[in-house]
Design a protein around this motif. Structure first.
Motif, PDB file in Angstrom:
ATOM      1  N   THR A  77       0.863  -1.178   0.000  1.00 35.86           N
ATOM      2  CA  THR A  77       0.000   0.000   0.000  1.00 35.86           C
ATOM      3  C   THR A  77       0.899   1.228   0.000  1.00 35.86           C
ATOM      4  OG1 THR A  77      -1.730  -1.150   1.222  1.00 35.86           O
ATOM      5  CG2 THR A  77      -1.803   1.249   1.232  1.00 35.86           C
ATOM      6  N   LEU A  78       0.783   2.028  -1.041  1.00 34.31           N
ATOM      7  CA  LEU A  78       1.612   3.222  -1.177  1.00 34.31           C
ATOM      8  C   LEU A  78       1.018   4.368  -0.372  1.00 34.31           C
ATOM      9  CD1 LEU A  78       2.113   3.063  -5.029  1.00 34.31           C
ATOM     10  CD2 LEU A  78       3.723   2.332  -3.286  1.00 34.31           C
ATOM     11  N   THR A  79       1.867   5.301   0.017  1.00 31.46           N
ATOM     12  CA  THR A  79       1.419   6.492   0.728  1.00 31.46           C
ATOM     13  C   THR A  79       1.693   7.702  -0.151  1.00 31.46           C
ATOM     14  OG1 THR A  79       1.953   5.462   2.826  1.00 31.46           O
ATOM     15  CG2 THR A  79       1.663   7.839   2.828  1.00 31.46           C
ATOM     16  N   VAL A  80       0.649   8.498  -0.391  1.00 32.54           N
ATOM     17  CA  VAL A  80       0.773   9.701  -1.208  1.00 32.54           C
ATOM     18  C   VAL A  80       0.476  10.905  -0.322  1.00 32.54           C
ATOM     19  CG1 VAL A  80      -0.059  10.911  -3.255  1.00 32.54           C
ATOM     20  CG2 VAL A  80       0.016   8.418  -3.239  1.00 32.54           C
ATOM     21  N   PRO A  81       1.518  11.647   0.101  1.00 32.61           N
ATOM     22  CA  PRO A  81       1.268  12.830   0.933  1.00 32.61           C
ATOM     23  C   PRO A  81       0.871  14.032   0.070  1.00 32.61           C
ATOM     24  CG  PRO A  81       3.616  12.470   0.684  1.00 32.61           C
ATOM     25  CD  PRO A  81       2.927  11.352  -0.042  1.00 32.61           C
ATOM     26  N   VAL A  82      -0.207  14.701   0.464  1.00 32.81           N
ATOM     27  CA  VAL A  82      -0.685  15.881  -0.257  1.00 32.81           C
ATOM     28  C   VAL A  82      -1.128  16.936   0.758  1.00 32.81           C
ATOM     29  CG1 VAL A  82      -1.439  14.638  -2.320  1.00 32.81           C
ATOM     30  CG2 VAL A  82      -2.999  14.917  -0.431  1.00 32.81           C
ATOM     31  N   THR A  83      -1.208  18.174   0.315  1.00 32.19           N
ATOM     32  CA  THR A  83      -1.708  19.224   1.197  1.00 32.19           C
ATOM     33  C   THR A  83      -3.223  19.145   1.237  1.00 32.19           C
ATOM     34  OG1 THR A  83      -1.664  20.780  -0.646  1.00 32.19           O
ATOM     35  CG2 THR A  83       0.244  20.766   0.808  1.00 32.19           C
ATOM     36  N   ALA A  84      -3.763  19.181   2.448  1.00 31.00           N
ATOM     37  CA  ALA A  84      -5.205  19.026   2.620  1.00 31.00           C
ATOM     38  C   ALA A  84      -5.688  19.958   3.715  1.00 31.00           C
ATOM     39  CB  ALA A  84      -5.544  17.583   2.969  1.00 31.00           C
ATOM     40  N   GLY A  85      -6.976  20.245   3.676  1.00 28.80           N
ATOM     41  CA  GLY A  85      -7.600  21.079   4.690  1.00 28.80           C
ATOM     42  C   GLY A  85      -7.923  20.271   5.938  1.00 28.80           C
ATOM     43  N   ALA A  86      -8.583  20.916   6.875  1.00 30.17           N
ATOM     44  CA  ALA A  86      -8.887  20.287   8.160  1.00 30.17           C
ATOM     45  C   ALA A  86      -9.840  19.102   8.015  1.00 30.17           C
ATOM     46  CB  ALA A  86      -9.484  21.323   9.105  1.00 30.17           C
ATOM     47  N   GLU A  87     -10.738  19.145   7.071  1.00 32.95           N
ATOM     48  CA  GLU A  87     -11.724  18.074   6.912  1.00 32.95           C
ATOM     49  C   GLU A  87     -11.275  16.994   5.935  1.00 32.95           C
ATOM     50  OE1 GLU A  87     -15.389  19.910   5.858  1.00 32.95           O
ATOM     51  OE2 GLU A  87     -15.432  21.143   7.659  1.00 32.95           O
ATOM     52  N   GLY A  88     -10.019  17.028   5.504  1.00 33.16           N
ATOM     53  CA  GLY A  88      -9.511  16.011   4.596  1.00 33.16           C
ATOM     54  C   GLY A  88      -9.709  16.328   3.132  1.00 33.16           C
ATOM     55  N   ARG A  89     -10.216  17.503   2.821  1.00 35.45           N
ATOM     56  CA  ARG A  89     -10.399  17.903   1.427  1.00 35.45           C
ATOM     57  C   ARG A  89      -9.070  18.416   0.884  1.00 35.45           C
ATOM     58  NH1 ARG A  89     -14.373  18.957  -2.238  1.00 35.45           N
ATOM     59  NH2 ARG A  89     -14.087  20.812  -3.511  1.00 35.45           N
ATOM     60  N   LEU A  90      -8.686  17.921  -0.289  1.00 29.34           N
ATOM     61  CA  LEU A  90      -7.385  18.244  -0.860  1.00 29.34           C
ATOM     62  C   LEU A  90      -7.375  19.614  -1.516  1.00 29.34           C
ATOM     63  CD1 LEU A  90      -6.479  14.887  -2.627  1.00 29.34           C
ATOM     64  CD2 LEU A  90      -6.107  15.540  -0.265  1.00 29.34           C
ATOM     65  N   PHE A  91      -6.205  20.255  -1.481  1.00 28.10           N
ATOM     66  CA  PHE A  91      -5.975  21.472  -2.250  1.00 28.10           C
ATOM     67  C   PHE A  91      -5.410  21.026  -3.593  1.00 28.10           C
ATOM     68  CE2 PHE A  91      -5.124  23.204   2.137  1.00 28.10           C
ATOM     69  CZ  PHE A  91      -6.354  23.820   2.252  1.00 28.10           C
ATOM     70  N   GLY A  92      -6.263  20.750  -4.536  1.00 26.05           N
ATOM     71  CA  GLY A  92      -5.846  20.199  -5.820  1.00 26.05           C
ATOM     72  C   GLY A  92      -6.375  18.785  -5.941  1.00 26.05           C
ATOM     73  N   THR A  93      -5.647  17.940  -6.647  1.00 22.09           N
ATOM     74  CA  THR A  93      -6.065  16.557  -6.841  1.00 22.09           C
ATOM     75  C   THR A  93      -4.833  15.668  -6.951  1.00 22.09           C
ATOM     76  OG1 THR A  93      -7.447  15.100  -8.187  1.00 22.09           O
ATOM     77  CG2 THR A  93      -6.182  16.753  -9.359  1.00 22.09           C
ATOM     78  N   VAL A  94      -5.027  14.388  -6.788  1.00 19.16           N
ATOM     79  CA  VAL A  94      -3.939  13.427  -6.961  1.00 19.16           C
ATOM     80  C   VAL A  94      -3.918  13.027  -8.427  1.00 19.16           C
ATOM     81  CG1 VAL A  94      -3.090  11.144  -6.337  1.00 19.16           C
ATOM     82  CG2 VAL A  94      -4.133  12.594  -4.603  1.00 19.16           C
ATOM     83  N   ARG A  95      -2.749  13.112  -9.032  1.00 13.92           N
ATOM     84  CA  ARG A  95      -2.596  12.803 -10.448  1.00 13.92           C
ATOM     85  C   ARG A  95      -1.741  11.554 -10.628  1.00 13.92           C
ATOM     86  NH1 ARG A  95      -4.362  17.138 -13.450  1.00 13.92           N
ATOM     87  NH2 ARG A  95      -4.530  19.086 -12.318  1.00 13.92           N
TER      88      ARG A  95
END
Length: 149
Positions: A77-95
């Motif tokens: 299981t890979l881990t993809v760290p991204v910037t996200a808000g407090a509720e888990g909503r991403l700033f952008g999207t995973v590509r």
């Protein structure tokens, strides 16, 4: 219509060494400037043969490699760290490039981002799946977790 020789794999068109007919503008404005193709000529037939021989040699050895990598990818299981808000909503999207980077960061090898197929848009943190096309006959289902950075 222009007859061209592909020097790299082009999605929906063919792989390196294939001779295809495309519209003149597509060849002139997209394929040639990016180095994906060269114009076809009789002298280029020798180049086609060398590209096809190299591709065949790579595919024979890479089939076993692709199967081994597929086994590693499906069991990890890979881990993809991204910037996200407090509720888990991403700033952008995973590509697809993010998934390819996660595979490389996990030490499993390097894959081309064009071979990663995301089945859905990822806008929140959680666990998702993607398909990686490693070889013509080998596809790997990759599970990855999107976590806040």
């Amino acid at each position: 219509m222009a007859k061209i020789i592909l020097t790299q794999e082009v999605s929906g068109l063919g792989s390196a060494g294939d001779v295809v007919d495309v519209k003149n503008g597509y060849a002139r404005n997209f394929l040639f400037p990016r180095g994906f193709a060269t114009p076809w000529s009789r002298g280029a037939e020798k180049q086609i043969e060398s590209i096809k021989q190299a591709r065949a040699a790579r595919e024979l050895s890479s089939l076993e490699d692709a199967q081994a990598l597929a086994a590693k990818l499906t069991s990890t299981t890979l881990t993809v760290p991204v910037t996200a808000g407090a509720e888990g909503r991403l700033f952008g999207t995973v590509r697809a490039g993010d998934i390819a980077s996660a595979v490389e960061n996990a030490g499993l090898g390097s894959i081309d981002k064009r071979r990663v197929d995301l089945t859905q848009r990822i806008k929140t943190t959680g666990v998702y799946q993607a398909v990686v096309h490693l070889h013509e006959d080998v596809n790997a289902n990759v599970e990855f977790e999107v976590v806040p950075a």
